[in-house]
Scaffold this motif. Structure first.
Motif, PDB file in Angstrom:
ATOM      1  N   SER A 102      12.600  10.403  11.702  1.00 35.01           N
ATOM      2  CA  SER A 102      12.540  10.000  10.294  1.00 35.01           C
ATOM      3  C   SER A 102      13.850   9.477   9.719  1.00 35.01           C
ATOM      4  N   MET A 103      14.983   9.785  10.366  1.00 41.60           N
ATOM      5  CA  MET A 103      16.268   9.291   9.882  1.00 41.60           C
ATOM      6  C   MET A 103      16.886   8.293  10.867  1.00 41.60           C
ATOM      7  N   ILE A 104      16.072   7.748  11.752  1.00 45.74           N
ATOM      8  CA  ILE A 104      16.552   6.779  12.737  1.00 45.74           C
ATOM      9  C   ILE A 104      15.974   5.413  12.413  1.00 45.74           C
ATOM     10  N   SER A 105      16.847   4.459  12.139  1.00 43.36           N
ATOM     11  CA  SER A 105      16.405   3.090  11.865  1.00 43.36           C
ATOM     12  C   SER A 105      17.524   2.121  12.220  1.00 43.36           C
ATOM     13  N   GLY A 106      17.129   0.990  12.787  1.00 44.45           N
ATOM     14  CA  GLY A 106      18.101  -0.040  13.137  1.00 44.45           C
ATOM     15  C   GLY A 106      18.756   0.147  14.489  1.00 44.45           C
ATOM     16  N   MET A 151      15.708  -6.374   9.958  1.00 48.60           N
ATOM     17  CA  MET A 151      14.467  -5.790   9.442  1.00 48.60           C
ATOM     18  C   MET A 151      14.705  -4.378   8.927  1.00 48.60           C
ATOM     19  N   ALA A 152      15.484  -3.586   9.678  1.00 48.21           N
ATOM     20  CA  ALA A 152      15.788  -2.216   9.249  1.00 48.21           C
ATOM     21  C   ALA A 152      16.545  -2.221   7.932  1.00 48.21           C
ATOM     22  N   HIS A 203      12.101   0.194   1.307  1.00 46.99           N
ATOM     23  CA  HIS A 203      10.659   0.420   1.127  1.00 46.99           C
ATOM     24  C   HIS A 203      10.168   1.608   1.945  1.00 46.99           C
ATOM     25  N   GLY A 204      11.101   2.327   2.595  1.00 51.61           N
ATOM     26  CA  GLY A 204      10.715   3.475   3.394  1.00 51.61           C
ATOM     27  C   GLY A 204      10.172   3.117   4.760  1.00 51.61           C
ATOM     28  N   ILE A 205      10.416   1.888   5.210  1.00 44.95           N
ATOM     29  CA  ILE A 205       9.920   1.432   6.508  1.00 44.95           C
ATOM     30  C   ILE A 205      11.075   1.421   7.507  1.00 44.95           C
ATOM     31  N   ASN A 225       0.816  -1.219   0.000  1.00 45.37           N
ATOM     32  CA  ASN A 225       0.000   0.000   0.000  1.00 45.37           C
ATOM     33  C   ASN A 225       0.850   1.270   0.000  1.00 45.37           C
ATOM     34  N   ASN A 226       2.144   1.103  -0.301  1.00 52.25           N
ATOM     35  CA  ASN A 226       3.070   2.246  -0.383  1.00 52.25           C
ATOM     36  C   ASN A 226       3.067   3.100   0.885  1.00 52.25           C
ATOM     37  N   ILE A 227       3.024   2.426   2.037  1.00 52.50           N
ATOM     38  CA  ILE A 227       3.055   3.109   3.321  1.00 52.50           C
ATOM     39  C   ILE A 227       4.486   3.128   3.839  1.00 52.50           C
ATOM     40  N   ARG A 228       4.984   4.312   4.094  1.00 46.61           N
ATOM     41  CA  ARG A 228       6.323   4.453   4.684  1.00 46.61           C
ATOM     42  C   ARG A 228       6.161   4.392   6.199  1.00 46.61           C
ATOM     43  N   GLY A 229       6.050   3.171   6.674  1.00 41.54           N
ATOM     44  CA  GLY A 229       5.665   2.947   8.052  1.00 41.54           C
ATOM     45  C   GLY A 229       6.833   2.848   9.018  1.00 41.54           C
TER      46      GLY A 229
END
Length: 244
Positions: A228-232, A163-164, A170-172, A125-129
């Motif tokens: 928004s720039m924090i992942s993993g 996962m990150a 995909h923007g998730i 669904n193109n969700i940047r979740g």
């Protein structure tokens, strides 16, 4: 985070008590459309009676097929908090294989199952979740009699990083929060005895245990666009425990 959650659909597992309940209520206060799953039927009924707009579903995460069925039926989400977990406290030499299997099933395998379903729907669904996994300081250090719990939360941290890596394109975003002892209702009962708490508190530079809202604030920050720039990452909420 102002107004970020308004209209966002967020799934919280294990949201009928403790930290999960705190997350559910605060997301609701901030305007999210909250869904929570738990195996605590009476707690869910109480939550629903107090907050009719919160959607609830009963599922035992030890039943993988039922978990898949229930989670898939709930639809599409903008965010996921994998909070459900179990802590079976046994020393290494006495830990039972059945305890290991149950802990890994609930703390690790169910997180994989649920995250796969939700992430696939985000992508379709193109969700940047955003996904937040509730880990523990136990993933980063050795705690006496916590052999199985420590192992399961280390797995949560490793899964968070992978996962990150794989969902990032995909923007998730995927992150973990790693609390110390938190003063939930159960936490207060277990850790109110000084002979039980003094040793642990002595290792926390801030000199106290955490409160539910302090974990909730970290979770909502990582869920929101403010991160928004924090992942993993694995974010300790531990009063400096892991710094010592």
């Amino acid at each position: 985070m102002a107004n970020y959650f308004k209209g966002k659909r967020i799934l919280v597992t294990g949201g009928s008590q403790g930290i999960g309940l705190g997350i559910v209520k605060e997301l609701w206060r901030q305007g999210a459309n909250v869904v929570t799953v738990s195996n605590q039927q009476k707690n869910l009924e109480k939550l629903k009676s107090e907050y009719p707009l919160i959607e609830v579903a009963t599922v035992d995460l030890r039943d993988c097929n039922k978990t898949i069925e229930v989670i898939d039926s709930l639809g599409t989400f903008d965010g996921l908090v994998n909070n459900a977990g179990v802590a079976i406290i046994e020393p290494f030499l006495q830990c039972k294989f059945s305890s290991f299997d149950e802990t890994m099933l609930i703390n690790v395998k169910s997180m994989l199952i649920i995250s796969q379903i939700i992430a696939r729907k985000m992508i379709n669904n193109n969700i940047r979740g955003s996904i937040v996994n509730i880990s523990s300081q136990a993933s980063k250090c050795a705690l006496k009699d916590h052999i199985i719990y420590c192992a399961s939360k280390s797995a949560v941290d490793s899964m968070t990083r992978v996962m990150a890596l794989e969902l990032g394109p995909h923007g998730i975003r995927v992150n973990a929060v790693n609390p110390t002892v938190i003063m939930t209702e159960m936490g207060r009962k277990i850790w109110s005895e000084p002979t039980m708490s003094n040793s642990m508190i002595s290792k926390i530079p801030l000199g106290r245990f955490g409160e539910v809202h302090e974990v909730v604030n970290a979770v909502l920050f990582l869920l929101s666009n403010d991160a928004s720039m924090i992942s993993g990452v694995q974010l300790p909420v531990d009063g400096g425990f892991l710094a010592t």
